[in-house]
Design an enzyme around this catalytic site. Structure first.
Site, short mmCIF file in Angstrom:
data_model
loop_
_atom_site.label_atom_id
_atom_site.label_comp_id
_atom_site.label_asym_id
_atom_site.label_seq_id
_atom_site.Cartn_x
_atom_site.Cartn_y
_atom_site.Cartn_z
N GLU A 1 -6.71 -7.70 -0.77
CA GLU A 1 -7.30 -7.78 0.41
C GLU A 1 -8.76 -7.59 0.63
O GLU A 1 -9.14 -6.30 0.29
CB GLU A 1 -6.68 -6.54 1.69
CG GLU A 1 -4.96 -6.84 1.55
CD GLU A 1 -4.24 -5.83 2.41
OE1 GLU A 1 -5.15 -5.15 3.01
OE2 GLU A 1 -3.13 -5.87 2.56
N GLU B 1 0.82 -1.20 -0.08
CA GLU B 1 0.36 -0.11 0.04
C GLU B 1 0.78 1.24 0.02
O GLU B 1 0.89 2.21 1.00
CB GLU B 1 -0.74 0.11 1.38
CG GLU B 1 -2.02 -1.26 1.06
CD GLU B 1 -2.88 -1.22 2.16
OE1 GLU B 1 -2.62 -0.50 3.57
OE2 GLU B 1 -3.98 -1.75 2.00
ZN LIG Z 1 -3.80 -3.33 4.31
#
Ligand SMILES: [Zn+2]
Ligand SMILES: [Zn+2]
Ligand SMILES: [Zn+2]
Lengths: 650, 650, 650
Positions: free
Chosen positions: C316, C145
């Site tokens: 995710e 991320e």
């Molecule tokens: Zn995450």
């Protein structure tokens, strides 16, 4: 009497030289007289240290001159160039968190930095020597919008040193300072002036006396910074008009004090931007989003007329959407003209628009102008052409006279209640605006005055809400004046040292109305102290003990005196809502023997000598024939359109 | 049994010496017994390093003594003087942004700074030696309002060093710490204690275990700082009462732990200021703006009675508008008396007002007092005179007894849910207040207790909402207690290391109620988990898996167990709204076999031994005859006026 | 065609090795195929400098491999260990206030720090060498991320140096830069690249051109940081799939540019967390609190499909309440399945859940997983088991095709309007989402595209709202495309240098529609520019001058062109409310000759090749038979339950 004229702000350095005479001709064509230039051009005037490049400026001035335009030349000290900043990085102001305020926009300097002040001396000296005698240079503007972007207060090491010396000069002995500030409280006593700190980053709030003196010091620094500029300019251009362009709703330094070194006070009027930034509620902002607060501009016209001791102007008049408010709508059709005449009605010498042509680059690229970025005329261009014809037909001139009604506005008071609001929404500026608005809705033309004795004479009515610490001189002048006087709330509630007067507020003013304020309370939104049928106090309420000569004129439902009276002196014991203030003033006007006008809701009136101006800030056309009576309208009609202006000679 | 008395806070150093005996006589005249002095006077006690000036303090004590008043002497360590700070600038705390918290107000020190601690030792040593044996000095107050203005946490280099040593002492090996904190997560593992950082300025939130230990460390530092003071005082004044004045709604250090070194827990009660600062909605704040939250003061009385192991008092009672809340209204007529009796009803030894005379200068000049700045009596002066007469007529005494109902309040829990609210409005203090309020509205007198085994005995009902990590001891005591027990939400949801218990919450408490919390969710405002006809969960809701011995006592409309029961142990699976909590407690009271009172809305009741006090926090007079029955009122009448107090002997 | 599969994120380092094969078997048992590991494990892979410990990772991979699972191996560079940070403390990013962003969570590095980049090279080199050839390692994830927790912009000294060099490379001469930025304004001119500062801590806002270039530079740094990782991995694992897990509603760097170095674009989909963090109003958030915004996920699926040039996945997927939103409710029953199929409908290769087992410790302990902390299955575990069976029965595969409708999404535009919103609520992301939502409510499957020429071909309809500075190439491609094109508001309103185009907006796009935007205004909430019966502009409105070939298609009540048309090109002159946008698109669909679907309110449709998916985001069952017609449902029923999914082959 001075003829009222139009002007514009111009940045020749943004455009090719070939364009300058084209622009000048267009300016002249729509009736402009003055052109302000130069105030951000330091990097072009001195691109490297000591390498002065003034030729382009000479050419620009010549191009304007040839078109018959006069120049207002700005000193470029609001924007020191990068090489200068790099030479003395410690010239940066520090914010209250101790962070340097860096290069990359403007106003990146600390008013206490002597090194920077000397650089300013130097560039101004050169400019004044070069252009001080130029016949086209009619006026000089010092710097630009002192204090804009919160730049008055700086917490730098040089500010600290200067503040210590300022304290020493004011108090002479540290014992005197300790006593004045009440430093015995919380063991805050200093043993020498060199122990004094700046009042930032304290664990909880600093001493209000400390904060007040730091604010005074900071204000003095701005005044001194300006004075230095004015003196250099005067030494080379003894006949030039010196002015500065102040801002709206801005109180961070004492504008009266600074104006003492000016010939003319100018201000930058952005009705829509200021409305968006104001504390008005959403409904008010929506309602007036395209015309601005009907009273805000007039208040500042009157305020800066006071600053300029009668001589004032608008230096930057909003011509379209701007770039800096939370939202930036377009003005209503006619609003630019409305604003312009509102200024002339209040005695402006000049209304100057900001700016000639919209820059396609940098921070203000979304700020509209008379011309679009592609040089095509924008709406305001046509507005200005019309206004200048009307001005001529009116033969409009500055015709000032002392108004019967004076409203005190005081910078120390603004600082005091910001330092110690005691209730979160006690805003001095807003309170004074409430009074101003109520006076204006009664059709009165008002003088704003500083709290000094010389302003008291020849008044029929003087209002002084929330006046921090009136001087003995001023109190005596009030006592002798014979005018009807409306004081309070909070008026006289402190000494100059920011202490409660020894025998309670209103301190020295007890000589004109024998009351004691024994308690003050602040009121959260929704809490109201009602007076049956007359409105209510909000935000703030005081409990008075009345001397024998004093009678309760209004009383609250809970039995406290709301308006106390002793002959022609009244004290209002709280922050009135609109209804209460209207009722209080109605009573006060009777006492003062004054007559008022019954104005439709969004109609406003302003007299300039014998000329009466009527303005319509509403969205609908409104019948104003009752106001006009038998007179002949020079401009406008009795069914006054939205944004309409009507003028007649009384 | 101790007689209940009145006191006041006084600053002789603010006034001329000639005034001291006048003040003392006036104090005595209205029935005051105790006078707190000295706690901010360091710059007068030691104006230069080592130059002690205690004579004035002796004279002040003598003046009070001569009038028959007893003195509470404060250590001046909350306000180190400038010369001391300049000697060791690194004594300043750093805020979470790394900025020093400077001189200029108070509490400008870091609890971890050994140099400053030694300066405190020194001044206290001198003071205790000088006044420890003085017969008029009845008690000593350490410092003032530890932690006020967010001063418990400091991110200074000395705090960092101390924190590393604290961690080492707690965990012995860095591997143990890494495991306890779960530092394998995000590679946060340390190789030695000297690699540990403070948990500020991290890129995103720090590890909750890290934050929790930093909070524990910081709390320990406050406790140690206070202990050092107490020990020095005791060494010179072995019989003196030692106390500290705590605050309201303040949880930044463990007040139970600190109180272990005190004889008496005192607190500073500002009902209106605390209400303004609370999280209540605007309607609640408006409704109670002049009397305060009807349950807030009582909660703190009960809390500090627990801290003081029965011995407690109010050190600073609000007497009028204060200066530090967002808005500062005046108390209702009668409110000061109401507050005073509420404290005595809860067993206060003393109620002491803040302060004697309003200072005209410095930060608290708008904080009212018994006297106005000009020494004229203010409203509260007259209130106090009346109260002292009533106290005498009641022959009021401290009559403590263990209450049947105990509500657990725990500082680690407050820290835990501040560190990990999981929903923005999960405020531990507010949740416990909800429970307290519901108990009090049922007419119950409550003990607040820490979660320790010794507090469990002799209770009929124990409530423990959101108890972070109950110890094995406490869990066992609950198991053996026989009391009815109401747990949850979140109770037992963590281990002491701030981990989820290995076999899910409520961890060790499963031995008393065999449930597992398999899921928790937080709920935005407006989201409600309804229980038909019984109210709803708001803010927080859990999903339970029930063991065989457990039955769902209440069930939500979406089919989840809302209140689980296993014999006399219940678990509440969410944050109840007022309606649901009332219904849950009604059920719980039945299980516990307790009777309650039906109180009118703003009426509250408190028993002090056989004395029953009834209070009216409402705006209207209220008939309380059903509560009084056949008893004779010693104070008050059956139509109890607004702010009224009624007392009878049961 | 790729079969669509399921995966999960796993942290073997959090659990005993004995657990790994148990977990692997359970994963396999519910039909998972991929397991992401390793991305935060640096402190375990290299606990001391140069001391590599890869054995445990080998064992973990083997355990997964033995169960028939494939591994996605993450580089651990988002979490440098403490010893590394201590070695080079200046690797920390500085925030805009100049404060270091310290160790103690994650992402504690500055993208411009070459020393840290070399450390990353080193660890990746070792990892790639060790595992690049491992048959079970199917893919590599770079870092984690990028940019999370606002980490793209760093104001560190190394960033400053790198920015100066970046500027030099872009502009070659400082004169060119001064002109491009318009630095003559406010004397901001630089004399050399070494005078350039970062645009933080300026007194007022910095030059938008300066801010834009700093944003571009910062984005380039992220791209370069990632490229370096990809190159090292490829050198050791030439056949591996390289991916990165992007976020939702995140625009701080150019995801298209970074994706050029990836094989697959992945993103992390948290529908409930993102909804809570969005700018939607409370009613919307309450309504969808358990299912998420019905269009947000689909938008990102389409966006990341564009980034991955057709290849994308969810890395995710939220499986239960998370820990990081303001409030964290539980998903509705069925929501996890709904989200999963929405991703497959948009062509995801894999949907991977975060994470396998809830960690009982550290920052994410309240983030749920497929297993509870005690290893018992949580709700989503059972959901996944069901989904994997359905996937098999569907034989679901990625079947991408170019959509007829393309919506432009551009990172520079997002930066531009964040830098210069001109009205406080001008959010580019929200505006594009309005268009996306309206298209999707019309039943259309959409491609998100970057503004590049190659994406223009084969489209029937192209929409480009608020496109900052379209390139000449893109403008030409539009001109030639033959598609119906909807532009505006603000499209083409700047040059790449962040200047207003010389002859006004829309600049180069005037070749396809001959208009000039002569004025733009922003509108506060509540201000509406009405079009009779067709809706209104809110937030933003422009005033157009039309060339001869252009006709007003819609006109506002105040007489301005609201929608201008020139053949198949249209320009929308404001921010449309929902009603207006629906009406505008209805007109546009007719012009484009497109047919749409009439969808019930919370029903959405997505085609994946011949497979049509229907989703119910509403709370009630809904009849979808009109959408299904005669087709046979492979999954779901015509009365589609809340959170229901229906699938058929067209
Ligand atoms: Zn995450
Ligand atoms: Zn300006
Ligand atoms: Zn206090």
């Amino acid at each position: 009497m001075t003829r009222q004229r139009l002007g514009v702000c111009y940045y020749p350095e943004h455009w090719p030289q070939s364009r300058w005479s084209v622009d000048a001709a267009m300016m002249k064509g729509i009736g402009l007289s003055f052109v302000r230039i130069g105030e951000f051009a330091w990097s072009r005037l001195e691109p490297n240290e000591g390498a002065y490049r003034f030729e382009w400026l000479s050419h620009a001035i010549e191009a304007l001159d040839r078109a018959g335009l006069k120049v207002v030349l700005g000193t470029p000290t609001a924007t020191p160039p990068k090489w200068l900043v790099d030479k003395m990085p410690e010239m940066a102001a520090l914010d209250a968190d101790g962070r340097p305020r860096k290069f990359g926009s403007r106003r990146h300097y600390c008013f206490s930095h002597e090194g920077y002040a000397r650089e300013c001396d130097r560039i101004i000296e050169h400019l004044a020597r070069a252009f001080g005698g130029h016949p086209a240079v009619a006026a000089w503007q010092t710097d630009n919008e002192y204090g804009c972007h919160d730049t008055v207060l700086s917490y730098s090491p040089v500010a600290l040193q200067a503040f210590r010396r300022w304290c020493e000069a004011r108090y002479r002995s540290i014992e005197t300072l300790n006593e004045a500030w009440g430093n015995v409280f919380w063991s805050m006593e200093y043993r020498s002036f060199d122990e004094i700190e700046l009042p930032n980053l304290t664990v909880t709030e600093a001493n209000p006396s400390h904060l007040m003196d730091f604010q005074r010091f900071s204000s003095d620094k701005v005044v001194a910074f300006n004075r230095r500029q004015a003196q250099i300019i005067r030494s080379h251009a003894p006949d030039a008009t010196i002015l500065h362009n102040f801002m709206g709703a801005f109180v961070d330094f004492d504008h009266y004090a600074l104006s003492d070194d000016l010939d003319v006070a100018a201000w930058d009027s952005y009705p829509l931007g200021f409305l968006e930034r104001s504390s008005h509620d959403d409904a008010f902002k929506l309602r007036y989003m395209r015309v601005g607060d009907p009273d805000f501009q007039a208040f500042h016209h009157d305020l800066y007329r006071a600053c300029g001791r009668g001589r004032w102007q608008v230096m930057e008049q909003q011509p379209g959407p701007v770039n800096w408010a939370p939202w930036n709508p377009a003005p209503a059709k006619g609003a630019v003209r409305l604003w312009t005449f509102e200024a002339f009605a209040a005695g402006a010498e000049t209304v100057s628009y900001f700016r000639w042509r919209q820059a396609p680059f940098a921070q203000e690229q979304m700020h509209e102008a008379l011309l679009l970025p592609n040089a095509a005329p924008n709406d305001a261009y046509h507005d200005v052409a019309r206004i200048s014809k009307e001005l001529s037909s009116l033969d409009a001139r500055v015709e000032t006279a002392r108004a019967e009604v004076a409203l005190v506005f005081d910078y120390e008071s603004a600082w005091a209640w910001r330092i110690q609001p005691q209730g979160e929404d006690f805003f001095y500026f807003d309170l004074v605006m409430c009074f101003y608005r109520a006076l204006r809705r009664a059709g009165l033309s008002v003088d704003i005055i500083p709290p000094i004795a010389s302003e008291v004479a020849e008044r029929r009515l003087i209002l002084a809400p929330a006046l921090f610490a009136p001087t003995r001189d001023f109190s005596e002048a009030l006592a002798k004046s014979g005018a009807t006087i409306l004081l309070g709330p909070r008026t006289g509630s402190k000494t100059a040292d920011f202490q409660i007067p020894a025998d309670l507020p209103p301190g020295a003013l007890r000589r004109i109305i024998d009351i004691r304020v024994r308690r003050a309370e602040s009121l959260r939104p929704g809490a109201r102290i009602r007076l049956s049928g007359q409105g209510a106090f909000v935000r703030w309420r005081e409990f008075l003990a009345l001397g024998e000569s004093v009678t309760p004129e209004f009383t609250s439902e809970d039995g406290e005196t709301a308006l106390a009276r002793s002959d022609n002196v009244l004290y209002l014991a709280g922050w009135p809502d609109e209804e209460l203030l209207t009722n209080v003033l109605r009573r006060v006007f009777i006492i003062a023997g004054m007559s008022t006008l019954a104005l439709p809701e969004d109609i406003r009136v302003r007299d300039n000598g014998a000329m009466r101006y009527i303005f319509n800030y509403g969205a609908a056309s409104t019948d104003i024939s009752a106001l006009v009576g038998e007179e002949t309208l020079l401009i406008g009609s009795c069914l006054l359109e939205s944004c309409g202006v009507a003028v007649f000679r009384r």
